[in-house]
Scaffold this active site. Structure first.
Site, PDB file in Angstrom:
ATOM      1  N   TYR A  60       0.845  -1.207   0.000  1.00  0.00           N
ATOM      2  CA  TYR A  60       0.000   0.000   0.000  1.00  0.00           C
ATOM      3  C   TYR A  60       0.872   1.246   0.000  1.00  0.00           C
ATOM      4  CZ  TYR A  60      -4.953  -1.301   0.960  1.00  0.00           C
ATOM      5  OH  TYR A  60      -6.237  -1.722   0.884  1.00  0.00           O
ATOM      6  N   ARG A 105       2.938  10.784  -9.355  1.00  0.00           N
ATOM      7  CA  ARG A 105       1.996  11.154 -10.422  1.00  0.00           C
ATOM      8  C   ARG A 105       1.213  12.416 -10.029  1.00  0.00           C
ATOM      9  NH1 ARG A 105      -2.686   9.980 -13.925  1.00  0.00           N
ATOM     10  NH2 ARG A 105      -3.012  12.170 -14.381  1.00  0.00           N
ATOM     11  N   ASP A 143       1.291  16.345 -11.628  1.00  0.00           N
ATOM     12  CA  ASP A 143       0.090  17.122 -11.975  1.00  0.00           C
ATOM     13  C   ASP A 143       0.146  18.500 -11.318  1.00  0.00           C
ATOM     14  OD1 ASP A 143      -1.066  15.189 -13.523  1.00  0.00           O
ATOM     15  OD2 ASP A 143      -2.387  14.425 -11.951  1.00  0.00           O
ATOM     16  N   MET A 164       0.355  22.302 -13.043  1.00  0.00           N
ATOM     17  CA  MET A 164      -0.566  23.420 -12.814  1.00  0.00           C
ATOM     18  C   MET A 164       0.200  24.675 -12.424  1.00  0.00           C
ATOM     19  SD  MET A 164      -3.870  21.990 -10.865  1.00  0.00           S
ATOM     20  CE  MET A 164      -3.160  20.762  -9.839  1.00  0.00           C
ATOM     21  N   PHE A 178      -6.078  19.272 -13.099  1.00  0.00           N
ATOM     22  CA  PHE A 178      -6.494  19.540 -11.711  1.00  0.00           C
ATOM     23  C   PHE A 178      -7.493  18.494 -11.214  1.00  0.00           C
ATOM     24  CE2 PHE A 178      -9.584  22.751 -13.622  1.00  0.00           C
ATOM     25  CZ  PHE A 178     -10.757  22.183 -13.165  1.00  0.00           C
ATOM     26  N   ASN A 204      -2.297  -0.931   8.205  1.00  0.00           N
ATOM     27  CA  ASN A 204      -2.114  -2.364   8.004  1.00  0.00           C
ATOM     28  C   ASN A 204      -0.871  -2.868   8.691  1.00  0.00           C
ATOM     29  OD1 ASN A 204      -3.584  -4.406   6.374  1.00  0.00           O
ATOM     30  ND2 ASN A 204      -3.893  -2.627   5.078  1.00  0.00           N
ATOM     31  N   ASP A 213      -2.420 -11.062  12.985  1.00  0.00           N
ATOM     32  CA  ASP A 213      -2.817 -10.536  11.682  1.00  0.00           C
ATOM     33  C   ASP A 213      -4.108  -9.764  11.888  1.00  0.00           C
ATOM     34  OD1 ASP A 213      -3.123 -10.029   8.905  1.00  0.00           O
ATOM     35  OD2 ASP A 213      -2.106 -11.901   8.454  1.00  0.00           O
ATOM     36  N   ASN A 253      -8.272  -8.633   3.341  1.00  0.00           N
ATOM     37  CA  ASN A 253      -7.312  -7.535   3.355  1.00  0.00           C
ATOM     38  C   ASN A 253      -6.556  -7.475   2.037  1.00  0.00           C
ATOM     39  OD1 ASN A 253      -6.047  -5.420   4.619  1.00  0.00           O
ATOM     40  ND2 ASN A 253      -4.478  -6.692   5.574  1.00  0.00           N
ATOM     41  N   SER A 261      -8.841  -6.107  -0.564  1.00  0.00           N
ATOM     42  CA  SER A 261      -8.930  -4.645  -0.471  1.00  0.00           C
ATOM     43  C   SER A 261      -7.782  -3.997  -1.223  1.00  0.00           C
ATOM     44  CB  SER A 261      -8.846  -4.188   0.984  1.00  0.00           C
ATOM     45  OG  SER A 261      -9.947  -4.605   1.705  1.00  0.00           O
ATOM     46  N   THR A 282      -7.868  -1.710  -4.685  1.00  0.00           N
ATOM     47  CA  THR A 282      -7.330  -0.346  -4.713  1.00  0.00           C
ATOM     48  C   THR A 282      -6.361  -0.183  -5.873  1.00  0.00           C
ATOM     49  OG1 THR A 282      -7.510  -0.327  -2.310  1.00  0.00           O
ATOM     50  CG2 THR A 282      -6.218   1.432  -3.301  1.00  0.00           C
ATOM     51  N   THR A 290     -11.813  -0.081  -0.171  1.00  0.00           N
ATOM     52  CA  THR A 290     -11.704   0.692   1.066  1.00  0.00           C
ATOM     53  C   THR A 290     -12.783   0.277   2.059  1.00  0.00           C
ATOM     54  OG1 THR A 290     -10.914   2.512  -0.280  1.00  0.00           O
ATOM     55  CG2 THR A 290     -11.534   3.025   1.976  1.00  0.00           C
ATOM     56  N   THR A 345     -11.714  -2.706   3.816  1.00  0.00           N
ATOM     57  CA  THR A 345     -10.697  -2.371   4.819  1.00  0.00           C
ATOM     58  C   THR A 345     -11.363  -1.885   6.093  1.00  0.00           C
ATOM     59  OG1 THR A 345      -9.146  -1.774   3.103  1.00  0.00           O
ATOM     60  CG2 THR A 345      -8.700  -0.918   5.291  1.00  0.00           C
ATOM     61  N   THR A 349     -11.095  -6.252  13.571  1.00  0.00           N
ATOM     62  CA  THR A 349      -9.753  -6.510  14.111  1.00  0.00           C
ATOM     63  C   THR A 349      -9.586  -5.834  15.471  1.00  0.00           C
ATOM     64  OG1 THR A 349      -8.887  -6.603  11.876  1.00  0.00           O
ATOM     65  CG2 THR A 349      -7.290  -6.287  13.641  1.00  0.00           C
ATOM     66  N   HIS A 394     -17.192  14.812   2.890  1.00  0.00           N
ATOM     67  CA  HIS A 394     -16.695  15.428   4.110  1.00  0.00           C
ATOM     68  C   HIS A 394     -16.179  14.419   5.124  1.00  0.00           C
ATOM     69  CE1 HIS A 394     -15.536  18.951   6.194  1.00  0.00           C
ATOM     70  NE2 HIS A 394     -15.645  18.169   7.239  1.00  0.00           N
ATOM     71  N   GLU A 442     -14.907  11.780   4.425  1.00  0.00           N
ATOM     72  CA  GLU A 442     -13.646  11.319   3.831  1.00  0.00           C
ATOM     73  C   GLU A 442     -12.452  12.157   4.322  1.00  0.00           C
ATOM     74  OE1 GLU A 442     -12.469   8.969   2.035  1.00  0.00           O
ATOM     75  OE2 GLU A 442     -10.595   9.853   1.289  1.00  0.00           O
ATOM     76  N   TYR A 458     -12.117  13.426   7.188  1.00  0.00           N
ATOM     77  CA  TYR A 458     -11.766  12.936   8.525  1.00  0.00           C
ATOM     78  C   TYR A 458     -11.211  11.533   8.484  1.00  0.00           C
ATOM     79  CZ  TYR A 458     -13.715  17.256   9.808  1.00  0.00           C
ATOM     80  OH  TYR A 458     -13.904  18.594   9.876  1.00  0.00           O
ATOM     81  N   SER A 505       0.045  11.470  17.687  1.00  0.00           N
ATOM     82  CA  SER A 505      -0.054  11.305  19.132  1.00  0.00           C
ATOM     83  C   SER A 505       0.982  10.312  19.626  1.00  0.00           C
ATOM     84  CB  SER A 505      -1.462  10.814  19.505  1.00  0.00           C
ATOM     85  OG  SER A 505      -2.427  11.700  19.027  1.00  0.00           O
ATOM     86  N   SER A 530      -9.633  12.673  26.928  1.00  0.00           N
ATOM     87  CA  SER A 530     -10.213  13.763  26.136  1.00  0.00           C
ATOM     88  C   SER A 530      -9.850  13.589  24.664  1.00  0.00           C
ATOM     89  CB  SER A 530      -9.734  15.114  26.660  1.00  0.00           C
ATOM     90  OG  SER A 530      -8.345  15.222  26.507  1.00  0.00           O
ATOM     91  N   THR A 573     -11.081  19.565  17.845  1.00  0.00           N
ATOM     92  CA  THR A 573      -9.768  19.653  17.204  1.00  0.00           C
ATOM     93  C   THR A 573      -8.837  20.511  18.050  1.00  0.00           C
ATOM     94  OG1 THR A 573     -11.005  19.587  15.142  1.00  0.00           O
ATOM     95  CG2 THR A 573      -8.660  19.989  14.975  1.00  0.00           C
ATOM     96  N   LYS A 576      -7.489  18.621  20.891  1.00  0.00           N
ATOM     97  CA  LYS A 576      -6.383  17.743  20.510  1.00  0.00           C
ATOM     98  C   LYS A 576      -5.078  18.531  20.394  1.00  0.00           C
ATOM     99  CE  LYS A 576      -7.245  14.375  17.599  1.00  0.00           C
ATOM    100  NZ  LYS A 576      -7.347  13.211  18.483  1.00  0.00           N
ATOM    101  N   HIS A 583      -6.537  27.021   1.898  1.00  0.00           N
ATOM    102  CA  HIS A 583      -7.037  26.473   3.166  1.00  0.00           C
ATOM    103  C   HIS A 583      -6.946  24.953   3.181  1.00  0.00           C
ATOM    104  CE1 HIS A 583      -9.814  24.850   6.080  1.00  0.00           C
ATOM    105  NE2 HIS A 583     -10.560  24.404   5.098  1.00  0.00           N
ATOM    106  N   PHE A 584      -7.512  24.297   2.171  1.00  0.00           N
ATOM    107  CA  PHE A 584      -7.538  22.830   2.317  1.00  0.00           C
ATOM    108  C   PHE A 584      -6.178  22.206   2.093  1.00  0.00           C
ATOM    109  CE2 PHE A 584      -9.522  22.874  -2.082  1.00  0.00           C
ATOM    110  CZ  PHE A 584      -8.539  22.155  -2.745  1.00  0.00           C
ATOM    111  N   HIS A 585      -5.282  22.921   1.383  1.00  0.00           N
ATOM    112  CA  HIS A 585      -3.922  22.393   1.335  1.00  0.00           C
ATOM    113  C   HIS A 585      -3.216  22.563   2.683  1.00  0.00           C
ATOM    114  CE1 HIS A 585      -4.512  22.238  -3.065  1.00  0.00           C
ATOM    115  NE2 HIS A 585      -3.614  21.274  -3.004  1.00  0.00           N
TER     116      HIS A 585
END
Lengths: 201, 659
Positions: free
Chosen positions: B60, B70, B74, B78, B99, B120, B131, B138, B141, B145, B197, B200, B207, B280, B282, B284, B295, B311, B355, B358, B415-417
């Protein structure tokens, strides 16, 4: 994969791997619930978008739907008896009721395909309107599940005949039972939210 | 229906023509190389048919790294195109395709495989298991993919790439406005990978619930296990929605139904809702396991138990619940009522609370810790401030009224980057440096690692920080060019330069892998970081049965307490029992191939041929049903020999790697 066997439990729960497989299948059914819930949601959004095509009242035939419902609900009952016989270690009875289940499921499928062909013949195809797209895909997904279930059970019957009732074959039969009951539950929702609601809309 | 043969290969663009030749040569070269060095048998029996979670994890990760190349190319294309105004390096259509594939690949074929790969490899070891619950599943899966990734990637040389954005909004993505088959690739390839997925997710739920070693209650699980568990639940709860959405897309495009079309009563916003109901959560799905890895890494290198463990657990559960309740914030501007927008504004802002908890927990874990500045810890340290920038701009975007200004600009892209790169990519790098010795028996070089770190972090900030300002100045996303009068030129150029530094950072990682594989010290012991969790209690690299006898746990950070309290007992011969393991199987890779073939035919709308190929899928299921292989037992002598070898050598002449 543990080979430890706990003989106090029903056959299908005796090994650790079996218990994990059964739990895993329950989790899979959870995913299936989300899948069907999404399809129901889509149907709920699109069910009055006829685009000039036929409505529920124009095409539904109450008698045929009642027969389908009767066949599928009965098959769920016979599936239950089959697992009951398996728990009593009565392989012959188990297989007999499993075959009944499949015949009833096959009957349901026959009726459903006939219903679909009838609709298409009447000019109510998947491409006609958003309502019919969502109707055919929701019911088709359920019908596909029944079809796969029948194929699955046939493979299962062959394995039980070959190997008898072992923890592995018992687990496979039990999991198939869960699947079959689940399809029945989905049908109850289809019956209520597609057919009954469609007739009073 | 059906596609004409003359449209089969993409033609007319010199860049693509060069890649076609490049891909053909690479393929021929790889096949010839494997044949010449007689490696087919090794690959088949050790890797392609394996059900060992460790090897599947490594495959994986390999997939993720290759796809990173790849997706990264791309991104560079851009940046190259937009570096100067009115550039004609890429035309509008090509830019659209680039894009689109960049987004899809980076999320689904880079972030997901890398995280699932680490899950995994690590989770069974962390919970003291041999395992996952379903080893063959597994492998299936993984191969699904790969199948999806391969199908998606060939689109740019055969048939044409999807070009409607990674969100593929209707009506743009429908047959009416995108008549080519590019978006069929999107629908079918993601369907296949998504099925993998989902499996998985099911696998890891079971598991973690069923295979924890003796004494490891839920509240004694390492944080990475916790977050992977919650992620798996989100996968099970959200991927079926995507399955349905993609299936309906296929129906609309291939079979002429009216789910999302404008005519026939379809509703295009239905797609947006279904997509983000999956999309959305996804986010998380990719960010939670990353939080878990951080952590564990922070507590290892701060040399303290994680601050606020409970917490932390409550926060991830809250995040997972909220993740299902925020999807409308992706289309505040698309005609919702003020009430709806307000509701989703509030749920979105609420995510900042767990968040934030955390973030403070990580900071308090480090407080008064004796921090060891390893490369893995560098990534964890850089994560905190960079991710906070992403989080704070996220709260800005969460205000529905303000979102009318930011929507569809480069501000959002920045922002999302800032969320996904510090929140997912940094932790993945941290995880790779941290667990690499466990996987391969040698460490990645720390010095090259620091180069990798500094180039990547600086490059990342230089690339994406200007995009906040470009967005505020009104630069829209997904525009292939702009005029000089806009004044975007200088910032765009800075951003492009940053992307080159970023790429140099990634190149440093690749070089580090190459250098370390050749030169790194192999005598590192089983616990080079002086770590805290069970995966470090066994040999390095891990023997195929993981643990000779399953460890017993009494506390959080079990291995740390074993070391401190001298509870690490030498294994005696009479304690060793035969270990049962599952056999290799050819069915998963076979399923990957038939799914790929059937999917390919479906992409080209050759539905009858696709149906016939799908019989191969059913055949695979039947084979599996009749497969009563009982696995095999590892013999006591073999276990004893393996165990005495690594235990005898353990810590002999091993340098302390963290002082």
């Amino acid at each position: 994969m543990s080979a430890k066997v706990n003989a106090a439990l029903p056959l299908e729960y005796q090994t650790e791997q079996n218990r994990m497989n059964i739990l895993g299948f329950w989790v899979f059914l959870g995913a299936e619930i989300v899948l069907f819930a999404t399809l129901f949601g889509v149907y709920g959004v699109l069910d009055e978008r006829y685009a000039g095509g036929p409505t529920q009242k124009d095409i539904f035939i109450v008698k045929d739907v009642m027969i389908q419902t009767f066949l599928l609900l009965t098959s769920s009952f016979t599936m239950g008896i089959s697992i009951f016989e398996m728990r009593r270690s009565n392989m012959k009875g188990m297989l007999m009721w499993l075959v009944f289940t499949l015949l009833l499921g096959g009957g349901f499928l026959f009726m459903e395909i006939r219903e679909f062909m009838h609709y298409v013949h009447e000019g109510a195809a998947m491409q006609t309107s958003a309502f019919l797209s969502s109707f055919f895909v929701l019911l088709g997904t359920h019908g596909l599940h029944v079809t796969i279930g029948i194929g699955w059970a046939i493979l299962l019957i062959i394995q039980i005949l070959q190997r008898g009732l072992t923890p592995v074959t018992a687990r496979k039969a039990f999991i198939f039972g869960l699947y079959w009951h689940f399809l029945d539950v989905v049908w109850i929702f289809i019956f209520t939210f597609v057919y009954l609601q469609g007739l009073v809309m | 229906m059906g596609i004409k043969w003359d449209e089969f290969f993409v033609t007319g663009d010199p860049l693509i023509f060069a890649s076609q030749i490049g891909i053909a040569l690479t393929l021929v070269g790889a096949l010839a190389g494997i044949t010449y060095f007689k490696k087919w048998n090794y690959l088949w029996s050790e890797w392609f048919t394996t059900v060992d979670h460790k090897k599947i994890g490594i495959m994986y990760i390999l997939l993720g790294v290759v796809m990173f190349l790849r997706g990264g190319i791309d991104g560079l294309m851009m940046k190259g195109q937009t570096a100067v105004p009115e550039n004609d390096f890429l035309n509008a259509q090509h830019y659209n395709e680039v894009f689109t594939t960049h987004g899809v690949i980076m999320i689904l074929f880079v972030a997901m495989p890398l995280l699932i790969g680490l899950m995994n490899f690590v989770i069974p070891l962390q919970i003291g298991a041999r395992d996952v619950a379903f080893p063959q599943l597994n492998a299936l899966s993984f191969w699904l993919t790969v199948s999806g990734a391969a199908l998606f990637n060939i689109s740019f040389i055969i048939g044409g790439s999807p070009d409607a954005g990674w969100t593929s909004y209707f009506p743009l993505a429908g047959k009416e406005f995108s008549p080519g088959i590019g978006n069929n690739f999107y629908a079918v390839a993601l369907q296949i990978a998504g099925a993998g997925t989902l499996m998985t997710g099911i696998n890891f739920v079971v598991t973690v619930l069923k295979m924890r070693t003796k004494g490891m209650t839920l509240m004694k699980m390492p944080m990475f296990t916790w977050t992977s568990f919650i992620t798996s639940i989100i996968i099970v709860a959200s991927f079926p929605i995507f399955t349905v959405a993609l299936a309906l897309m296929t129906f609309d495009r291939t079979f002429g139904t009216h789910f999302f079309t404008i005519s026939g009563g379809g509703m295009d916003m239905l797609w947006a809702n279904l997509f983000w109901l999956w999309g959305h959560p996804e986010v998380y799905i990719v960010v939670l396991p990353a939080f878990g890895m951080l952590s564990d890494i922070i507590s290892t290198f701060a040399r303290k138990t994680l601050y606020g463990y409970k917490s932390m657990v409550i926060s991830i559960v809250m995040i997972s619940v909220l993740s299902m309740l925020v999807w409308v914030h992706h289309f505040f501007t698309m005609g919702n009522s003020a009430g709806v927008n307000s509701f989703f504004s509030i749920t979105t802002m609420a995510i900042a609370i767990p968040t934030g908890v955390k973030v403070f927990n990580w900071l308090f874990t480090m407080r008064k810790g004796r921090i060891k500045f390893t490369t893995a810890m560098f990534w964890a340290l850089a994560f905190v401030p960079n991710f906070v920038i992403g989080g704070v701009t996220g709260v800005m975007l969460a205000m529905a009224a303000a979102d009318y200004q930011y929507h569809n600009t480069l501000f959002l892209v920045a922002h999302f980057h800032y969320v996904l790169i510090p929140g997912v990519v940094f932790p993945i790098f941290a995880g790779l440096y941290f667990w690499w010795p466990k996987m391969f028996g040698y460490m990645l070089n720390e010095k090259i690692g620091k180069w990798h770190f500094w180039l990547f972090v600086v490059g990342f900030n230089v690339t994406f920080m200007p995009m906040f300002f470009l967005g505020l100045d009104g630069a829209v996303r997904r525009a292939y060019t702009y005029s000089a009068e806009t004044g975007f030129g200088p910032l765009m150029m800075i951003s492009a330069v940053g992307s080159v530094i970023l790429a140099a950072g990634f190149a440093a990682l690749v070089y580090n892998i190459y250098w370390s594989a050749r030169n790194a010290d192999r005598n590192i012991g089983n616990d080079p970081w002086d770590a805290r969790t069970l995966e470090w209690a066994t040999a390095t690299p891990v023997q195929h049965y993981n643990f000779a006898s399953l460890p017993e746990v009494t506390k959080l950070d079990a291995f740390w307490h074993m070391k401190k309290n001298d509870q690490l007992q030498p294994l005696t011969e009479d304690e060793i029992e035969e270990i049962h393991l599952p056999s290799n199987t050819w069915i998963p890779i076979y399923m990957g191939v038939v799914f790929g073939i059937s999917g390919f035919l479906l992409v080209f709308e050759w539905t009858i041929a696709a149906g016939i190929a799908a019989l191969g899928i059913l055949a695979g299921l039947a084979f599996r049903s009749f497969d009563y292989d009982e696995g095999f037992h590892v013999h006591k002598d073999e276990i004893f020999e393996t165990e005495s070898n690594w235990r005898k050598g353990a810590n002999k002449g091993v340098k302390n790697h963290v002082s």
